[in-house]
Scaffold this motif. Structure first.
Motif, PDB file in Angstrom:
ATOM      1  N   LYS A   1     112.803 -20.737  56.211  1.00 42.51           N
ATOM      2  CA  LYS A   1     113.740 -20.289  55.192  1.00 42.51           C
ATOM      3  C   LYS A   1     113.925 -18.774  55.289  1.00 42.51           C
ATOM      4  O   LYS A   1     112.952 -18.027  55.408  1.00 42.51           O
TER       5      LYS A   1
ATOM      6  N   TYR B   1     116.483 -29.913  53.356  1.00 38.88           N
ATOM      7  CA  TYR B   1     115.259 -29.436  54.012  1.00 38.88           C
ATOM      8  C   TYR B   1     114.047 -29.685  53.119  1.00 38.88           C
ATOM      9  O   TYR B   1     113.001 -30.151  53.591  1.00 38.88           O
ATOM     10  N   ASP B   2     114.180 -29.368  51.843  1.00 42.05           N
ATOM     11  CA  ASP B   2     113.045 -29.521  50.927  1.00 42.05           C
ATOM     12  C   ASP B   2     112.627 -30.981  50.766  1.00 42.05           C
ATOM     13  O   ASP B   2     111.447 -31.280  50.522  1.00 42.05           O
TER      14      ASP B   2
ATOM     15  N   LEU C   1     118.677 -21.111  56.499  1.00 49.88           N
ATOM     16  CA  LEU C   1     117.609 -21.606  57.367  1.00 49.88           C
ATOM     17  C   LEU C   1     117.816 -21.087  58.775  1.00 49.88           C
ATOM     18  O   LEU C   1     118.961 -20.877  59.216  1.00 49.88           O
TER      19      LEU C   1
ATOM     20  N   HIS D   1     119.041 -25.322  51.086  1.00 50.33           N
ATOM     21  CA  HIS D   1     117.655 -25.745  51.270  1.00 50.33           C
ATOM     22  C   HIS D   1     117.413 -27.166  50.769  1.00 50.33           C
ATOM     23  O   HIS D   1     116.322 -27.710  50.916  1.00 50.33           O
TER      24      HIS D   1
ATOM     25  N   ASP E   1     124.121 -31.044  53.363  1.00 49.94           N
ATOM     26  CA  ASP E   1     124.205 -30.067  52.277  1.00 49.94           C
ATOM     27  C   ASP E   1     125.623 -29.529  52.116  1.00 49.94           C
ATOM     28  O   ASP E   1     126.082 -29.285  50.998  1.00 49.94           O
TER      29      ASP E   1
ATOM     30  N   ASN F   1     118.993 -17.335  51.527  1.00 51.12           N
ATOM     31  CA  ASN F   1     119.571 -18.603  51.077  1.00 51.12           C
ATOM     32  C   ASN F   1     119.814 -19.585  52.223  1.00 51.12           C
ATOM     33  O   ASN F   1     120.387 -20.649  52.011  1.00 51.12           O
TER      34      ASN F   1
ATOM     35  N   LYS G   1     119.557 -21.405  47.079  1.00 53.51           N
ATOM     36  CA  LYS G   1     118.875 -22.607  47.568  1.00 53.51           C
ATOM     37  C   LYS G   1     119.795 -23.812  47.814  1.00 53.51           C
ATOM     38  O   LYS G   1     119.294 -24.922  48.014  1.00 53.51           O
TER      39      LYS G   1
END
Length: 601
Positions: free
Chosen positions: A477, A518-519, A482, A515, A498, A480, A512
């Protein structure tokens, strides 16, 4: 087909058309001998035919057309008056010219020396008459006599002197040969024959319609093969596959034209633009034989005009400035085309001052395109690409050619619409080169198919650099976004899911947002990534599953879906499902330029 044979066919097509026009014009001229327009037109056609034949190495046609051209030059200058005798010779010469053109294809031996000699004798007699007139005009007892082409009015049938033109040689040196030629002068041409060209002119719209129908055929072929793949061996469809593919590529080939079709039009544009800027600029063309889809050439024509005007207005210095830095006063602009597998590269190069990246950076900050912090993170390549942003201009003053903030963004939009890309290389004080990478054809597009949320998508191969598989632990990360590592370089990464889940594009700046997937991804999961590049930038796109490479026929989105910017078009797969085609240019713009999409006014 070899290039030599192709050029030969083009010559024959134009020559047959020219011959038909000569027949029409000379028939009209016989009715109205004073029609200057017809005389001028015949002169131009024979002059062009002479040049084309000479360029192709058809010396006999070139020499014969040259004599006819000289005859009509004399008619234009009113040195030769048209009468029945002259028209008879002219009709005979046009017939023989047609036979010579037809003989290029058939190889038939054509009798032409007799009529050629007769025309040459007429021309020589005009020179003799001019000398005689000059001498007679000095005589005090000169008596004016009405003449007709150098002959007394009451002796129109007088035979022209059969003198041998300088440099003319008979096939043989015996009396019989002098007699194969006398007959050739008096015998009428063979019974009139209608000669058809092997080329036909077809409106582009008909070719486009034919190509669309072929595209539908290919889609239907894939659908049938896909539906019956489990019942019947695909080898049973191999003949259908081959014939339909050959048909598709044959139609595509018809739409290909040489870039010289467009390049040759820029001589005048360079001249006019340089004149407005009070500069001296020469134009050099390279790779003019490179072939490309005519529709693509038409789409990027305005872009090339903007690039040329930009090079002359911003790039090439004034004559005084060039002289001060030791350059020739005349600047040079080069248009170059290079064929590269399924793409064509067109380069616009100038030997001017180069692009000042510091000036662009300052302007971008001053006009609200970038903050100072963002500008520091942009390398020189990124900064140069700012010139393609709408409303951006480096000109300090508004003129007819620059300072209005329009033009370069048109280049980017046109390239995005056809799946092309532009890159810029520049060196201060040396010059700048804009490289346009264009698909060779818009009919068939090579793509990589991938799956996301059980839906199959296509991404153009022209943007695809590689496919890799990495673990989640190799992704990091940053702010904001990746990033991951590829070939020793850190590149940005985005989960495509996303992006698709964003209700509005401007929400991408929210914390985020990129993200989310990914999370929720397990730590040990292997991720499939497509490495894509666009305008010198590179990025990784995470997808669910990689499928296969496939050539597709892409169809544009219809209303109301034409406003879906992330999808460029659609195609139909063999299973009958609709497959969206990802718009890589829009995706890059969304990721990389998201921070200044709402610039200050």
């Amino acid at each position: 087909m070899s290039k030599e044979n192709e050029y030969k066919e083009i010559f024959l097509a134009e020559a047959v058309e020219s011959h038909e026009e000569l027949n029409r014009l000379i028939t009209e001229l016989e009715k109205r001998p004073d029609d200057k327009k017809s005389v001028d037109a015949i002169f131009r056609i024979t002059h062009t035919l002479k040049g084309n034949a000479s360029g192709m190495g058809f010396k006999t046609i070139a020499d014969f057309a040259h004599v006819v051209e000289d005859i009509f030059s004399a008619i234009r200058e009113k040195k030769l008056v048209l009468d029945d005798q002259i028209f008879s010779s002219l009709f005979k010469s046009i017939d023989v010219l047609g036979e010579l053109i037809h003989a290029v294809k058939t190889g038939v031996n054509v009798q032409y020396r007799g009529i050629k000699t007769k025309l040459e004798v007429i021309l020589n007699s005009l020179k003799d008459n001019k000398k005689t007139d000059t001498e007679d005009s000095k005589s005090s007892d000169y008596e004016e006599t009405a003449t007709n082409n150098g002959f007394p009015e009451d002796d129109k049938t007088t035979t022209l002197p059969q003198q041998k033109p300088e440099g003319f040689e008979y096939d043989n040196n015996d009396a019989d040969t002098a007699q194969k030629q006398a007959a050739d002068e008096t015998e009428p041409a063979e019974s009139s024959k209608i000669i058809f060209s092997d080329h036909v002119q077809v409106p582009v719209r008909k070719l486009d319609n034919l190509l669309n129908l072929v595209g539908e055929l290919v889609i239907e072929r894939d659908r049938i093969i896909g539906l019956n793949s489990e019942k019947i061996s695909t080898s049973e469809y191999s003949r259908l596959n081959r014939i339909s593919s050959d048909l598709q590529y044959s139609v595509m080939d018809v739409r290909l034209v040489q870039v010289s079709f467009l390049f040759n039009k820029f001589h005048r544009i360079v001249r006019d633009t340089a004149s407005l800027e009070n500069k001296s600029v020469s134009l050099t063309l390279k790779g003019t034989e490179t072939e490309i889809d005519r529709n693509i050439l038409q789409i990027i024509s305005d872009s090339l005009i903007h690039l040329i005007r930009n090079a002359i207005g911003h790039g090439i210095e004034s004559m005084a400035d060039r002289k001060n830095v030791g350059k020739p006063e005349e600047g040079n602009l080069t248009l170059k085309a290079i064929s590269e597998s399924d793409a064509v590269i067109i380069e616009v190069s100038d030997d001017g001052r180069g692009i000042d990246t510091n000036k662009i950076r300052e302007k971008a900050i001053r006009n609200g395109f970038l903050t100072e912090a963002e500008a520091k993170n942009f390398n020189d390549n990124d900064i140069v690409l700012m010139i393609f942003e709408p409303g951006f201009s480096t000109a300090d003053d508004v003129s007819e050619l620059s300072g209005r903030g329009v033009g370069m963004d048109v280049v980017k939009k046109a390239l995005d619409s056809i799946g092309g890309a532009v890159s810029v290389t520049t060196q201060k004080g040396i010059g700048t080169t804009f490289s346009l990478r264009l698909p060779a054809s818009m009919a068939v597009k090579g793509t990589l198919l991938f799956e996301l949320q059980h839906i199959t998508y296509a991404i153009p191969l022209s943007y695809t650099d590689a496919v890799i598989s990495i673990r989640k632990k190799e992704i990091y990360k940053v702010s904001n976004g990746l990033v991951t590592s590829h070939l020793g370089k850190t590149i940005p990464l985005v989960f495509l899911q996303d992006i698709f889940e964003l209700p509005y594009a401007n929400l991408i700046n929210e914390s985020k947002v990129l993200h989310k997937t990914y999370d929720s991804t397990p730590a040990d999961k292997a991720l499939n990534i497509v490495i894509v590049s666009y305008n010198t930038r590179i990025m990784g796109i995470v997808v669910d599953k990689l499928l296969q490479q496939k050539e597709i026929v892409e169809k544009p989105l219809m209303k109301p879906f034409d406003n879906v910017k992330l999808i460029n078009g659609v195609t139909i797969l063999g299973n009958g499902h609709v497959c969206p085609v990802l718009n890589v240019a829009t995706l890059f713009n969304l990721i990389f330029i998201r921070n200044y999409t709402t610039k200050k006014n």
